[in-house]
Structures are given as structure tokens and as C-alpha cells.
Design a protein around this motif. Structure first.
Motif, PDB file in Angstrom:
ATOM      1  N   UNK A 103      -5.491  -6.898  16.716  1.00  0.00           N
ATOM      2  CA  UNK A 103      -5.755  -6.234  17.958  1.00  0.00           C
ATOM      3  C   UNK A 103      -4.387  -5.842  18.765  1.00  0.00           C
ATOM      4  N   UNK A 104      -4.396  -4.592  19.358  1.00  0.00           N
ATOM      5  CA  UNK A 104      -3.039  -4.372  19.838  1.00  0.00           C
ATOM      6  C   UNK A 104      -2.675  -5.404  20.726  1.00  0.00           C
ATOM      7  N   UNK A 105      -1.240  -5.451  21.063  1.00  0.00           N
ATOM      8  CA  UNK A 105      -0.585  -6.395  21.859  1.00  0.00           C
ATOM      9  C   UNK A 105      -1.316  -6.435  23.164  1.00  0.00           C
ATOM     10  N   UNK A 109      -4.996 -12.271  24.322  1.00  0.00           N
ATOM     11  CA  UNK A 109      -5.341 -13.184  25.435  1.00  0.00           C
ATOM     12  C   UNK A 109      -6.131 -12.399  26.427  1.00  0.00           C
ATOM     13  N   UNK A 110      -7.073 -11.681  26.026  1.00  0.00           N
ATOM     14  CA  UNK A 110      -7.967 -11.247  27.046  1.00  0.00           C
ATOM     15  C   UNK A 110      -9.444 -11.414  26.625  1.00  0.00           C
ATOM     16  N   UNK A 144      -2.874 -17.544  16.590  1.00  0.00           N
ATOM     17  CA  UNK A 144      -4.000 -17.249  15.853  1.00  0.00           C
ATOM     18  C   UNK A 144      -4.941 -18.578  15.590  1.00  0.00           C
ATOM     19  N   UNK A 145      -4.136 -19.919  15.129  1.00  0.00           N
ATOM     20  CA  UNK A 145      -4.872 -21.085  14.951  1.00  0.00           C
ATOM     21  C   UNK A 145      -5.673 -21.409  16.248  1.00  0.00           C
ATOM     22  N   UNK A 192     -19.559 -18.728  28.531  1.00  0.00           N
ATOM     23  CA  UNK A 192     -19.107 -19.118  29.683  1.00  0.00           C
ATOM     24  C   UNK A 192     -17.783 -18.626  29.883  1.00  0.00           C
ATOM     25  N   UNK A 193     -17.021 -18.771  29.148  1.00  0.00           N
ATOM     26  CA  UNK A 193     -15.515 -18.141  29.146  1.00  0.00           C
ATOM     27  C   UNK A 193     -15.564 -16.649  29.161  1.00  0.00           C
ATOM     28  N   UNK A 194     -16.568 -15.984  29.024  1.00  0.00           N
ATOM     29  CA  UNK A 194     -16.507 -14.417  29.315  1.00  0.00           C
ATOM     30  C   UNK A 194     -16.980 -14.195  30.840  1.00  0.00           C
TER      31      UNK A 194
END
Length: 194
Positions: A103-105, A109-110, A144-145, A192-194
């Protein structure tokens, strides 16, 4: 139900749409992550410096009969912001891998990665009948991990000296997986995180 082979499909969530990768996505994809060493660092391939170099990678992916590639489209902008694939598909053994993802930078973390994986995992387990989905990454790619672990995937181990990187050094590959009986709990956490 017996597992079935994945085909190109459109999967839509609240934040992203996962759709069959096509040459028409090229301009958006280059704008999102072309010529960005941080985006391509761990993908095992040199950074595309021009749209033509990215087009070569996209065309190679589309020509590969062993995978099903998808563009990840951000619904708010309507632009493709990365790609991902179903790969290492083995219907007889009810397994596949989600990989070659970037994904583009601006979308790190979105909700983009979380929802993309939620859509692909739901499709794999609930519609294709897979019993195992694996994900893997370079042992040095800690970001990534962490992202894979947040999906609820379990760390399985490391294949040492697994693949040569573009710079000639050797990559150890960290493997993770989710099994069908683990999926309901992981799905609940991701939702739930979404």
C-alpha cells in the motif's frame, strides 16, 4: 463444503473495495507508491522508478496463472492505493496465501490493510471453503510482522536463507497462518477494530 479455486471478484467494505487488478489502475498505483523505496523495500523486487517499471510488474502479475491479483481501492477517493494477491493456491489441501501486498505510505496504519485482509479472509474461509490461509514476510520487516499478528494470525516459524533479496543478501522468511476454526474469533476482532 469442498474448497473451490478463487476467481477474480469484487469485495466491498466501508473503507476499501478489492477488485481485479487491471492496467487501468496503473496511474493511481504509481501515484500511491511508485518510486518509494520504503514501500518496496521488503517485496523482493526493485523499486519501480517510473510508471513503465511499475507497468512491467503489474503485467507480470497479471500474466501469472498461479495467482489472483487484486487492486485495493480507497472508497473515499476512488483511487487504487495498493495491490494484493491470492497465491500459492492449493484447493485439494484447502489452503492459499495472501501475499505480494503493498500500500502507498499514506495508507499505512489505517483501516486500509485491516479491511482488505478482513474482506480477503472472509472470502477465503466463508465462500471458498479454505481451511488455512498463510501470510509471510521478511524477518527484518517488523512492521509487516506486527500487522500480520494484529490480524490474529499465528506465528509458525522461520525459513532460514529462504530467498535472495534484490541487493544480493539473503532473506529469512517468517510464516504466519490462520485456520478455519480460528477464523470466527479473528473475524470478530478485526470487525471490532474497524
Amino acid at each position: 463444503m469442498p474448497a473451490t479455486s478463487p476467481l477474480p471478484v469484487i469485495l466491498t467494505g466501508r473503507h476499501v473495495r478489492v477488485e481485479p487488478l487491471a492496467p487501468a489502475h496503473l496511474d493511481d498505483l504509481f501515484a500511491a507508491g511508485g518510486n518509494d523505496d520504503d514501500v518496496w523495500r521488503w517485496l523482493g523486487t526493485p523499486t519501480p522508478r517510473t510508471p513503465q517499471e511499475l507497468a512491467y510488474k503489474l503485467d507480470a502479475l497479471l500474466a501469472d496463472p498461479s495467482c489472483v491479483p487484486f487492486a485495493v481501492v480507497h472508497l473515499e477517493t476512488g483511487q487504487a492505493v495498493g495491490w494484493t494477491t491470492y497465491m500459492d493456491i492449493d484447493v485439494a489441501n484447502e489452503r492459499l496465501e495472501i501475499g505480494s501486498t503493498w500500500y502507498g505510505r499514506a495508507h499505512w496504519r489505517t483501516a486500509v490493510n485491516t479491511e482488505t485482509k478482513l474482506l480477503l479472509l472472509t472470502h477465503a474461509f466463508e465462500e471458498l471453503g479454505m481451511g488455512r490461509v498463510q501470510l509471510k514476510t521478511d524477518h527484518l520487516n517488523e512492521r509487516s510482522q506486527r500487522a500480520i499478528a494484529r490480524l490474529g494470525a499465528r506465528h509458525e516459524g522461520v525459513l532460514r536463507r529462504h530467498r535472495r533479496r534484490p541487493d544480493g543478501s539473503w532473506r529469512d522468511t517468517v510464516y504466519f497462518s490462520l485456520l478455519a476454526d480460528e477464523w470466527p474469533e479473528a473475524k470478530g476482532r478485526l470487525t471490532a477494530r474497524l
